[in-house]
Design a protein around this motif. Structure first.
Motif, mmCIF file in Angstrom:
data_model
loop_
_atom_site.group_PDB
_atom_site.id
_atom_site.type_symbol
_atom_site.label_atom_id
_atom_site.label_comp_id
_atom_site.label_asym_id
_atom_site.label_seq_id
_atom_site.Cartn_x
_atom_site.Cartn_y
_atom_site.Cartn_z
ATOM 1 N N ARG A 142 -25.013 -103.582 -4.578
ATOM 2 C CA ARG A 142 -25.424 -104.810 -3.893
ATOM 3 C C ARG A 142 -26.432 -105.628 -4.701
ATOM 4 N N LYS A 143 -27.266 -104.967 -5.474
ATOM 5 C CA LYS A 143 -28.320 -105.684 -6.190
ATOM 6 C C LYS A 143 -27.777 -106.529 -7.334
ATOM 7 N N ILE A 144 -26.531 -106.300 -7.744
ATOM 8 C CA ILE A 144 -25.933 -107.127 -8.787
ATOM 9 C C ILE A 144 -25.735 -108.559 -8.285
ATOM 10 N N TYR A 145 -25.535 -108.695 -6.996
ATOM 11 C CA TYR A 145 -25.259 -110.009 -6.391
ATOM 12 C C TYR A 145 -26.313 -111.053 -6.772
ATOM 13 N N ARG A 146 -27.574 -110.643 -6.772
ATOM 14 C CA ARG A 146 -28.662 -111.608 -6.989
ATOM 15 C C ARG A 146 -28.705 -112.151 -8.419
ATOM 16 N N TYR A 147 -28.015 -111.489 -9.337
ATOM 17 C CA TYR A 147 -28.029 -111.928 -10.733
ATOM 18 C C TYR A 147 -27.011 -113.038 -11.012
ATOM 19 N N PHE A 148 -26.188 -113.372 -10.011
ATOM 20 C CA PHE A 148 -25.115 -114.346 -10.231
ATOM 21 C C PHE A 148 -25.221 -115.479 -9.212
ATOM 22 N N PRO A 149 -26.108 -116.433 -9.475
ATOM 23 C CA PRO A 149 -26.262 -117.577 -8.570
ATOM 24 C C PRO A 149 -24.936 -118.325 -8.424
ATOM 25 N N PRO A 186 -28.047 -114.034 -19.550
ATOM 26 C CA PRO A 186 -28.478 -114.587 -18.264
ATOM 27 C C PRO A 186 -28.017 -116.024 -18.021
ATOM 28 N N PHE A 187 -28.005 -116.866 -19.075
ATOM 29 C CA PHE A 187 -27.630 -118.268 -18.874
ATOM 30 C C PHE A 187 -26.167 -118.422 -18.461
ATOM 31 N N ALA A 188 -25.351 -117.422 -18.801
ATOM 32 C CA ALA A 188 -23.925 -117.502 -18.476
ATOM 33 C C ALA A 188 -23.608 -116.970 -17.080
ATOM 34 N N ARG A 189 -24.551 -116.267 -16.475
ATOM 35 C CA ARG A 189 -24.261 -115.638 -15.182
ATOM 36 C C ARG A 189 -24.037 -116.665 -14.081
ATOM 37 N N SER A 190 -24.769 -117.778 -14.137
ATOM 38 C CA SER A 190 -24.571 -118.811 -13.111
ATOM 39 C C SER A 190 -23.177 -119.408 -13.218
ATOM 40 N N LEU A 191 -22.653 -119.538 -14.443
ATOM 41 C CA LEU A 191 -21.294 -120.048 -14.624
ATOM 42 C C LEU A 191 -20.276 -119.079 -14.037
ATOM 43 N N TRP A 212 -17.680 -120.114 -10.994
ATOM 44 C CA TRP A 212 -16.206 -120.089 -11.032
ATOM 45 C C TRP A 212 -15.632 -118.931 -10.223
ATOM 46 N N SER A 213 -16.434 -117.880 -10.003
ATOM 47 C CA SER A 213 -15.972 -116.809 -9.114
ATOM 48 C C SER A 213 -15.913 -117.302 -7.676
ATOM 49 N N ARG A 214 -16.880 -118.129 -7.290
ATOM 50 C CA ARG A 214 -16.858 -118.703 -5.939
ATOM 51 C C ARG A 214 -15.644 -119.605 -5.752
ATOM 52 N N LEU A 215 -15.310 -120.368 -6.782
ATOM 53 C CA LEU A 215 -14.208 -121.313 -6.680
ATOM 54 C C LEU A 215 -12.838 -120.647 -6.748
ATOM 55 N N LEU A 216 -12.749 -119.543 -7.496
ATOM 56 C CA LEU A 216 -11.447 -118.938 -7.764
ATOM 57 C C LEU A 216 -11.134 -117.709 -6.919
ATOM 58 N N CYS A 217 -12.160 -117.021 -6.437
ATOM 59 C CA CYS A 217 -11.947 -115.718 -5.789
ATOM 60 C C CYS A 217 -12.022 -115.828 -4.263
ATOM 61 N N ASP A 218 -11.139 -115.100 -3.611
ATOM 62 C CA ASP A 218 -11.210 -114.974 -2.157
ATOM 63 C C ASP A 218 -12.152 -113.850 -1.757
ATOM 64 N N MET A 251 -14.583 -110.938 -14.157
ATOM 65 C CA MET A 251 -14.535 -112.392 -14.027
ATOM 66 C C MET A 251 -15.267 -113.121 -15.144
ATOM 67 N N GLU A 252 -15.812 -112.365 -16.104
ATOM 68 C CA GLU A 252 -16.351 -113.006 -17.300
ATOM 69 C C GLU A 252 -15.230 -113.748 -18.028
ATOM 70 N N ASN A 253 -13.988 -113.241 -17.868
ATOM 71 C CA ASN A 253 -12.794 -113.895 -18.410
ATOM 72 C C ASN A 253 -11.902 -114.280 -17.231
ATOM 73 N N PRO A 254 -11.968 -115.523 -16.786
ATOM 74 C CA PRO A 254 -11.330 -115.908 -15.526
ATOM 75 C C PRO A 254 -9.868 -116.331 -15.644
#
Length: 303
Positions: free
Chosen positions: A64-71, A42-47, A51-57, A15-18
């Motif tokens: 599991r620990k990767i989750y915390r790196y993507f606000p 790191p600054f790009a992870r929030s983006l 967009w993953s929240r908006l685009l992905c079902d 999803m780095e390339n959406p």
């Protein structure tokens, strides 16, 4: 293509390339988006999270620990976590490949410590080299393999690493062996007594899992979701990133305690067989597809 094949679900591998996710949403399709690691700033992870929240079902992540790196991501209930797949039949214990060793210049009568991954800053090979120089003091004659190609963008880093080797009093071709080829890693791993991950940024390294699958004892930095694969004292030794001395202590401990090394090696292989095989990864993908199909059915029922 989404139109031509009448896809119901689109899986986006990164999803780095959406773009694929955007196209799917414009066609009203379900999207499973994968976030595969921490190879972005790191600054790009929030983006990416937003967009993953908006685009992905459903979002898939390696650990599991990767989750915390993507606000900004959806709740974990909308995520499927998996380990990168390893062909455990191919990556199984192999006797040392003597012909491959001769081609590199490795003396198999002496200890061999290695790591795998293309030359890039996230691998923190400078820490690996600093550890190597200290290990040689404790284990004279120990040899170190770095198997990884040098991309054009990393030529200056590679030159820097060679200068570090010289400054530390080591030599390429007798102490440190750089291997650049397009072969898989089984031949290089077969030569290693101990595998070291010195990275400062990983999701869960496939190379690390391949080493574990080949029953190699591992010393790995606690980054990303590595601790979900390497339980210190059970499937390997977990150490802090950027600390050469703790890598030194881990390698020396394993090399001098054959019973512990064998115990960790067996457990490492068993872990990969259970949790990081191609079959287990396939099941995780099936679960993600099942989740989005169930979402679609639920909406149709309430529609």
């Amino acid at each position: 293509m989404i139109k031509e094949i009448s896809a119901d679900v689109v899986l986006v591998n990164g999803m780095e390339n959406p773009h694929g996710a955007i196209a799917a949403k414009l066609e009203g399709k379900k999207v499973i988006g994968q976030i595969l690691g921490l190879g972005i700033p790191p600054f790009a992870r929030s983006l990416v999270g937003i967009w993953s929240r908006l685009l992905c079902d459903v979002v898939m992540m390696p650990g599991r620990k990767i989750y915390r790196y993507f606000p900004g991501l959806r709740s974990p209930e909308n995520c499927v976590f998996f380990f990168p797949p390893v062909d455990t039949k191919h990556y199984s214990y192999k006797y040392r490949d003597t012909r491959y060793a001769e081609g590199i210049g490795i003396d198999l009568s002496k200890p061999v410590v290695g790591t795998i991954g293309n030359i890039n800053p996230a691998k923190d090979y400078e820490t690996f080299l600093l550890a190597a120089s200290k290990i040689i003091e404790e284990l004279p004659g120990c040899q170190f393999i770095i198997k990884g190609n040098v991309l054009d963008s990393q030529i200056e880093l590679f030159k820097h690493l060679r200068r570090v080797i010289s400054d530390l009093g080591m030599k390429v071709g007798s102490d440190i062996f750089f291997v650049q080829d397009d072969l898989d890693s089984t031949k290089a791993l077969s030569l290693m007594d101990i595998y070291v991950q010195s990275s400062i940024g990983e999701g869960i390294s496939t190379a690390l899992l391949e080493a574990m699958s080949m029953s190699r004892a591992v010393v790995a930095t606690d980054v990303g979701a590595t601790s979900e694969a390497v339980a210190s004292g059970e499937t390997g030794l977990l150490v802090g990133p950027g600390e050469p001395q703790v890598i030194v202590d881990g390698v020396i401990r394993l090399q001098r305690d054959s019973e512990l090394k064998s115990y960790l090696s067996r457990n490492a292989r068993a872990f990969v067989m259970k949790s990081a095989s191609v079959d287990s990864c396939g099941k995780a993908h099936c679960e993600a597809i099942r989740m989005v199909i169930n979402q679609k059915r639920l909406r149709c029922k309430h529609g």
